[in-house]
Design an enzyme around this catalytic site. Structure first.
Site, PDB file in Angstrom:
ATOM      1  N   ASP A 231      -6.063   1.590   1.067  1.00  0.00           N
ATOM      2  CA  ASP A 231      -6.256   2.126   2.416  1.00  0.00           C
ATOM      3  C   ASP A 231      -7.664   1.759   2.870  1.00  0.00           C
ATOM      4  OD1 ASP A 231      -5.724   3.504   4.739  1.00  0.00           O
ATOM      5  OD2 ASP A 231      -4.990   5.285   3.710  1.00  0.00           O
TER       6      ASP A 231
ATOM      7  N   LYS B 112       0.829  -1.207   0.000  1.00  0.00           N
ATOM      8  CA  LYS B 112       0.000   0.000   0.000  1.00  0.00           C
ATOM      9  C   LYS B 112       0.859   1.252   0.000  1.00  0.00           C
ATOM     10  CE  LYS B 112      -1.622   2.094   3.446  1.00  0.00           C
ATOM     11  NZ  LYS B 112      -1.375   3.353   4.199  1.00  0.00           N
TER      12      LYS B 112
END
Length: 218
Positions: free
Chosen positions: A158, A139
């Site tokens: 997220d 991420k």
């Protein structure tokens, strides 16, 4: 799962209204990469180190504070941590920042973009960051690559993105944790959705952020 038609209609209604603003954001990001702006790249690196489990706005404001106080590139862990009150797990993240400086600053020269441009422009770029930057998972690496304009093809999974995917009906349940395998499986769901609604991946994250927060950010 079958995507929710009402949710998709909402996305298609909002997207044209903010498309130009999203494009402006992406152009700002891409300018960092095109112009080899190493200082801006390091700011984004620090930002992406700070954001896990912290508010994005507070993380960016902390980066700017460290820059203003001339701490970002020179302060030790203790000094950094004292200035990072708005960032969760600040002691650990201060250590990550110091390690990132050791990785990418040599003879007072930042060399992030130069390192990345020496690699194949593919998945190897993201995997290289994960392996070299302490504190980066898929991420964070995806977020960083997007924010410096190196790649707009990765998903930034997220919590707000995952919740949007669930509300749209392209993700059944929110994962308790994201292993690399799970991350890439969910990423493929988002890629297929991006193709189906004809909204590029790089724009979809900003669009989802706008829907969740009513504004565009980073």
């Amino acid at each position: 799962m079958n995507p929710d038609a009402t949710a998709i209609d909402k996305i298609k209604q909002i997207y044209p209204k903010i498309h130009l603003s999203i494009q402006d954001k992406l152009c700002i990001f891409n300018k960092i990469w095109v112009e080899d702006n190493e200082t801006a790249a390091f700011l984004e690196l620090a930002f992406c180190l700070f954001t896990p489990q912290s508010k994005a706005e507070a993380s960016w404001e902390t980066v700017l504070l460290l820059k203003k106080n001339r701490q970002l590139l020179v302060a030790d862990e203790a000094q950094l941590s004292r200035s990072m009150a708005r960032v969760r797990f600040r002691n650990t993240k201060a250590r990550y920042l110091v390690e990132a400086r050791q990785q990418f600053i040599r003879e007072d020269q930042i060399r992030i973009i130069k390192e990345l441009k020496g690699l194949p422009q593919s998945e190897e770029l993201r995997q290289w960051l994960v392996s070299r930057v302490k504190g980066f998972g898929l991420k964070e690496a995806s977020h960083f690559l997007r924010n410096i304009g190196a790649s707009f093809d990765y998903a930034i999974l997220d919590r707000h993105i995952l919740k949007q995917m669930q509300s749209i009906g392209i993700l059944a349940d929110l994962p308790n944790s994201l292993s690399a395998k799970t991350y890439q499986q969910i990423e493929q769901l988002l890629i297929r959705f991006s193709e189906s609604v004809q909204i590029p991946m790089g724009e979809l994250d900003l669009l989802f952020w706008f829907i969740a927060n009513g504004k565009l950010f980073k």
